[in-house]
Design a protein around this motif. Structure first.
Motif, PDB file in Angstrom:
ATOM      1  N   LYS A  56      -4.430  -2.227  20.327  1.00  0.00           N
ATOM      2  CA  LYS A  56      -3.465  -1.128  20.354  1.00  0.00           C
ATOM      3  C   LYS A  56      -4.097   0.060  21.066  1.00  0.00           C
ATOM      4  CE  LYS A  56      -0.504  -2.289  16.498  1.00  0.00           C
ATOM      5  NZ  LYS A  56       0.243  -1.743  15.356  1.00  0.00           N
ATOM      6  N   LEU A 144      -2.060 -11.009   8.430  1.00  0.00           N
ATOM      7  CA  LEU A 144      -2.021  -9.602   8.846  1.00  0.00           C
ATOM      8  C   LEU A 144      -3.355  -9.235   9.500  1.00  0.00           C
ATOM      9  CD1 LEU A 144      -0.254  -6.880   8.362  1.00  0.00           C
ATOM     10  CD2 LEU A 144      -1.952  -6.432   6.608  1.00  0.00           C
ATOM     11  N   SER A 145      -3.286  -8.518  10.608  1.00  0.00           N
ATOM     12  CA  SER A 145      -4.523  -8.138  11.317  1.00  0.00           C
ATOM     13  C   SER A 145      -5.271  -7.061  10.553  1.00  0.00           C
ATOM     14  CB  SER A 145      -4.187  -7.604  12.705  1.00  0.00           C
ATOM     15  OG  SER A 145      -3.643  -8.623  13.503  1.00  0.00           O
ATOM     16  N   SER A 146      -6.597  -7.183  10.548  1.00  0.00           N
ATOM     17  CA  SER A 146      -7.448  -6.135   9.993  1.00  0.00           C
ATOM     18  C   SER A 146      -7.967  -5.306  11.166  1.00  0.00           C
ATOM     19  CB  SER A 146      -8.611  -6.780   9.231  1.00  0.00           C
ATOM     20  OG  SER A 146      -9.485  -5.793   8.750  1.00  0.00           O
ATOM     21  N   PHE A 147      -7.686  -4.004  11.147  1.00  0.00           N
ATOM     22  CA  PHE A 147      -7.972  -3.158  12.311  1.00  0.00           C
ATOM     23  C   PHE A 147      -9.246  -2.329  12.139  1.00  0.00           C
ATOM     24  CE2 PHE A 147      -3.631  -4.071  13.429  1.00  0.00           C
ATOM     25  CZ  PHE A 147      -3.648  -4.024  14.812  1.00  0.00           C
ATOM     26  N   LYS A 246     -14.016 -13.460   2.406  1.00  0.00           N
ATOM     27  CA  LYS A 246     -14.060 -13.789   0.975  1.00  0.00           C
ATOM     28  C   LYS A 246     -12.686 -14.300   0.531  1.00  0.00           C
ATOM     29  CE  LYS A 246     -15.577 -11.610  -3.341  1.00  0.00           C
ATOM     30  NZ  LYS A 246     -15.949 -10.310  -3.908  1.00  0.00           N
ATOM     31  N   PHE A 249      -9.725 -14.249   2.865  1.00  0.00           N
ATOM     32  CA  PHE A 249      -9.377 -12.948   3.448  1.00  0.00           C
ATOM     33  C   PHE A 249     -10.528 -12.434   4.316  1.00  0.00           C
ATOM     34  CE2 PHE A 249      -7.039 -13.365  -0.519  1.00  0.00           C
ATOM     35  CZ  PHE A 249      -5.728 -13.106  -0.094  1.00  0.00           C
ATOM     36  N   ILE A 250     -10.185 -11.595   5.304  1.00  0.00           N
ATOM     37  CA  ILE A 250     -11.229 -11.021   6.154  1.00  0.00           C
ATOM     38  C   ILE A 250     -11.135  -9.497   6.148  1.00  0.00           C
ATOM     39  CG2 ILE A 250     -11.555 -12.973   7.715  1.00  0.00           C
ATOM     40  CD1 ILE A 250      -9.674 -11.492   9.710  1.00  0.00           C
TER      41      ILE A 250
ATOM     42  N   GLY B 115      -6.452  -9.647  -0.635  1.00  0.00           N
ATOM     43  CA  GLY B 115      -7.433  -9.261   0.371  1.00  0.00           C
ATOM     44  C   GLY B 115      -8.050  -7.893   0.129  1.00  0.00           C
ATOM     45  N   LEU B 142       0.064   1.280  11.979  1.00  0.00           N
ATOM     46  CA  LEU B 142       1.032   0.683  11.053  1.00  0.00           C
ATOM     47  C   LEU B 142       1.709  -0.509  11.725  1.00  0.00           C
ATOM     48  CD1 LEU B 142       2.511   3.918   9.441  1.00  0.00           C
ATOM     49  CD2 LEU B 142       0.656   2.457   8.606  1.00  0.00           C
ATOM     50  N   ASN B 143       2.358  -1.325  10.903  1.00  0.00           N
ATOM     51  CA  ASN B 143       2.789  -2.625  11.399  1.00  0.00           C
ATOM     52  C   ASN B 143       4.223  -2.908  10.969  1.00  0.00           C
ATOM     53  OD1 ASN B 143       3.112  -5.384  11.850  1.00  0.00           O
ATOM     54  ND2 ASN B 143       0.975  -5.834  11.374  1.00  0.00           N
ATOM     55  N   GLU B 145       5.766  -5.553  11.028  1.00  0.00           N
ATOM     56  CA  GLU B 145       5.935  -6.857  10.369  1.00  0.00           C
ATOM     57  C   GLU B 145       5.312  -6.895   8.978  1.00  0.00           C
ATOM     58  OE1 GLU B 145       4.267  -9.408  13.330  1.00  0.00           O
ATOM     59  OE2 GLU B 145       5.749  -8.702  14.772  1.00  0.00           O
ATOM     60  N   SER B 217      -1.619  -1.066   5.903  1.00  0.00           N
ATOM     61  CA  SER B 217      -0.536  -2.065   5.964  1.00  0.00           C
ATOM     62  C   SER B 217      -0.872  -3.210   5.031  1.00  0.00           C
ATOM     63  CB  SER B 217      -0.397  -2.633   7.378  1.00  0.00           C
ATOM     64  OG  SER B 217      -0.014  -1.624   8.264  1.00  0.00           O
ATOM     65  N   MET B 218       0.155  -3.782   4.418  1.00  0.00           N
ATOM     66  CA  MET B 218      -0.062  -4.919   3.520  1.00  0.00           C
ATOM     67  C   MET B 218       0.978  -6.000   3.806  1.00  0.00           C
ATOM     68  SD  MET B 218      -0.893  -3.031  -0.076  1.00  0.00           S
ATOM     69  CE  MET B 218      -0.229  -1.411   0.229  1.00  0.00           C
ATOM     70  N   LYS B 219       0.518  -7.243   3.796  1.00  0.00           N
ATOM     71  CA  LYS B 219       1.444  -8.369   3.979  1.00  0.00           C
ATOM     72  C   LYS B 219       0.836  -9.614   3.347  1.00  0.00           C
ATOM     73  CE  LYS B 219       4.076 -10.945   7.389  1.00  0.00           C
ATOM     74  NZ  LYS B 219       4.236 -11.311   8.792  1.00  0.00           N
ATOM     75  N   ASN B 220       1.619 -10.308   2.534  1.00  0.00           N
ATOM     76  CA  ASN B 220       1.156 -11.548   1.882  1.00  0.00           C
ATOM     77  C   ASN B 220      -0.227 -11.386   1.271  1.00  0.00           C
ATOM     78  OD1 ASN B 220       3.503 -12.777   2.742  1.00  0.00           O
ATOM     79  ND2 ASN B 220       2.566 -13.577   4.620  1.00  0.00           N
ATOM     80  N   LYS B 221      -0.440 -10.280   0.608  1.00  0.00           N
ATOM     81  CA  LYS B 221      -1.715  -9.984  -0.071  1.00  0.00           C
ATOM     82  C   LYS B 221      -2.880  -9.720   0.886  1.00  0.00           C
ATOM     83  CE  LYS B 221      -0.804 -11.048  -4.712  1.00  0.00           C
ATOM     84  NZ  LYS B 221      -1.458 -11.063  -6.012  1.00  0.00           N
ATOM     85  N   HIS B 222      -2.603  -9.618   2.190  1.00  0.00           N
ATOM     86  CA  HIS B 222      -3.627  -9.157   3.134  1.00  0.00           C
ATOM     87  C   HIS B 222      -3.449  -7.651   3.293  1.00  0.00           C
ATOM     88  CE1 HIS B 222      -5.130 -13.043   4.833  1.00  0.00           C
ATOM     89  NE2 HIS B 222      -3.987 -13.464   4.306  1.00  0.00           N
ATOM     90  N   ILE B 223      -4.531  -6.955   3.611  1.00  0.00           N
ATOM     91  CA  ILE B 223      -4.462  -5.498   3.720  1.00  0.00           C
ATOM     92  C   ILE B 223      -5.332  -5.016   4.886  1.00  0.00           C
ATOM     93  CG2 ILE B 223      -6.303  -5.272   1.965  1.00  0.00           C
ATOM     94  CD1 ILE B 223      -4.971  -2.621   1.101  1.00  0.00           C
ATOM     95  N   SER B 224      -4.874  -3.974   5.571  1.00  0.00           N
ATOM     96  CA  SER B 224      -5.666  -3.346   6.627  1.00  0.00           C
ATOM     97  C   SER B 224      -5.634  -1.832   6.432  1.00  0.00           C
ATOM     98  CB  SER B 224      -5.096  -3.712   8.004  1.00  0.00           C
ATOM     99  OG  SER B 224      -5.844  -3.056   9.014  1.00  0.00           O
TER     100      SER B 224
END
Lengths: 255, 256
Positions: A56, A144-147, A246, A249-250, B115, B142-143, B145, B217-224
């Motif tokens: 991005k 979901l991407s980790s940024f 872990k 998840f990343i 996550g 932000l996302n 999706e 952002s959070m999706k399906n228990k993943h987080i960024s």
């Protein structure tokens, strides 16, 4: 007199002296040799092991300087610094997104770095130097991407692309220690991604392991379970990007 | 000097790790971690003793974290300086965390059973005495999706006050305010962002106070989780402050 001392201290020679004598060292210096400069990090791309990379970036020239019809040029390299491809993107929004997967990289499943340079053929204003630190997201199996944001300046080009610069990160005669201020004890797996920001070969060590990285090459190093991770090198800014894993998840951040 | 902070939220847990050592490897044992919170219009300070087994990190779990409180590293002697000003203002106590490359504490935010994502939770002292505007693009981090998008906006101000101030979602192209939000000083504010606002032309713009916008952002228990860069970091030439001021003036005119 004061301004003369300042000028000398900020020159390439002054910075060399400061870094080697330990007088207000400057690990990074941007002494642009050209009037209109676009500076880029070496951003990571990963398409190995199911990874996809999302990049991005902002249209800095439009947002800050109201320059119309600016565009960006992205240059992709392998981990061995072999050129892969050049992509030019026109018609930019203030914020833009690019998906880098194995299809985009013509089937390559590996890792490496890329650079972004802003271009304008119509700008005629004062001198300017811009840097797009951007954000790079990583996902495995379409999660979901980790940024994480950009890490360190590596290359520069003039806005017309005709002049090239490098070596904004400095090296010193003495070895520098960079101890990562975190522990990797509680993860299934931990990797460090390094890119050599210099245009010469560098040597570095982590514990008893020694590594060599040629000009602008990159490497992923497994540090799973390590509690004390110290990087020793003459390069004054060798900060890695961390990939922690872990429970499926990343988490990615600059170390 | 830097302050550190965490996030208290019903969805996520946060865990703050503050290294006792600098990234050059130097460790000064006299530096301890202190918690600062506002009580009766004064800064209330308490010592937290929670060092990991090997003595390298201070560990602060969610039971110690509130959206109102902050943490810092200081010696006992330095902390006593607060008494002299009657606990009325934050002070620049030391330069232990002013390193290059930057000192990095780690705020790990995790979803229960899911996550985790790390954030470098420094809030530089230089920001606590300043007022101004923060400009942060919504679509950079932000996302569209994601299941949920949140901006955690942390303000730390030197005076022990909790004052309301405004922030706006602004469309730069149409020059329209899309939404007005009320934030609070010395607080970790939570702004839920609806998907319709996540577009390249839309920016968060604050009025009067600054802070750090952390996009989640959070999706399906993943987080960024990551912060956006302040605009002046995009410009390295001498015109940086003039150019950024001009852009912020444009936003100020839109919100007014």
């Amino acid at each position: 007199m004061k301004s003369l001392i300042k000028k000398i201290a900020r020159s390439d020679f002054g910075i060399y002296l400061r870094n080697n004598l330990g007088l207000r060292p400057s690990p990074i210096s941007i002494n642009s040799k050209f009037k209109l400069t676009s500076v880029s990090d070496a951003f990571i791309w990963r398409t190995d092991n199911g990874y996809k990379t999302t990049f991005k970036y902002a249209d800095i020239l439009s947002l800050f300087y109201q320059i119309e019809n600016s565009y960006v040029e992205l240059l992709f390299y392998s981990k061995d610094n072999n050129f892969i491809k050049k992509v030019i993107i026109n018609h930019l929004n203030y914020s833009n997104k690019l998906l880098i997967d194995k299809t985009f990289l013509d089937g390559i499943e590996d890792y490496g770095v890329f650079y972004i340079f802003h271009r304008s053929e119509s700008y005629s204003g004062n001198d300017l130097t811009i840097a797009n630190q951007c954000y790079v997201g990583f996902s495995i199996n379409d999660s979901l991407s980790s940024f994480a944001h950009g890490n360190v300046y590596v290359k520069s080009q003039s806005l017309d692309g005709k002049l090239h610069g490098s070596d904004m990160v400095k090296s010193s005669l003495k070895k520098n220690i960079y101890r990562i201020q975190n522990s990797f004890k509680n993860f299934t797996k931990s990797e460090l991604f390094f890119v050599n920001p210099l245009s010469k070969k560098i040597y570095f060590s982590i514990g008893n392991n020694k590594y060599t990285l040629h000009k602008n090459c990159s490497i992923l190093i497994d540090v799973t379970g390590q509690k004390n991770t110290s990087i020793i090198s003459r390069c004054m800014f060798l900060r890695p990007i961390v990939f922690n894993y872990k429970g499926g998840f990343i988490d990615i951040y600059h170390g | 000097m830097n302050f550190f902070f965490g996030i208290k939220n019903s969805i996520v847990d946060s865990f703050l790790t503050i290294p006792r050592f600098q990234n050059s490897g130097l460790l000064k044992k006299e530096y301890e971690v202190f918690k600062l919170e506002i009580s009766n219009q004064k800064w209330k300070i308490s010592n937290i003793i929670n060092i990991d087994h090997d003595g390298d990190f201070y560990k602060i779990d969610s039971s110690q974290i509130e959206n109102e409180n902050i943490f810092c590293l200081a010696t006992k002697k330095e902390i006593r300086k607060f008494k002299k000003n009657n606990y009325s203002k934050l002070l620049n106590l030391n330069n232990y965390t002013d390193t290059s490359p930057a000192f990095r504490a780690n705020l790990q935010v995790s979803i229960k059973g899911g996550g985790f994502s790390s954030y470098q939770s420094e809030y530089p002292y230089g920001m606590v005495s300043n007022k101004g505007n923060i400009l942060s693009p919504l679509s950079s981090l932000l996302n569209n999706e994601a299941d949920e998008n949140i901006i955690f906006f942390k303000n730390i101000y030197e005076l022990p006050i909790q004052e309301e101030f405004s922030a706006y979602f602004v469309n730069l192209k149409t020059k329209k305010v899309l939404k007005k939000i009320t934030l609070i000083t010395n607080f970790l504010n939570e702004v839920i962002v609806e998907k319709k606002f996540i577009s390249p032309e839309v920016f968060l713009f604050t009025e009067k106070y600054i802070g750090i916008p952390i996009h989640c952002s959070m999706k399906n228990k993943h987080i960024s989780l990551e912060h956006t860069h302040p605009p002046h970091e995009y410009i390295l030439s001498e015109d940086k402050f003039k150019t950024v001021s001009k852009l912020k003036k444009e936003f100020s005119e839109i919100i007014n």
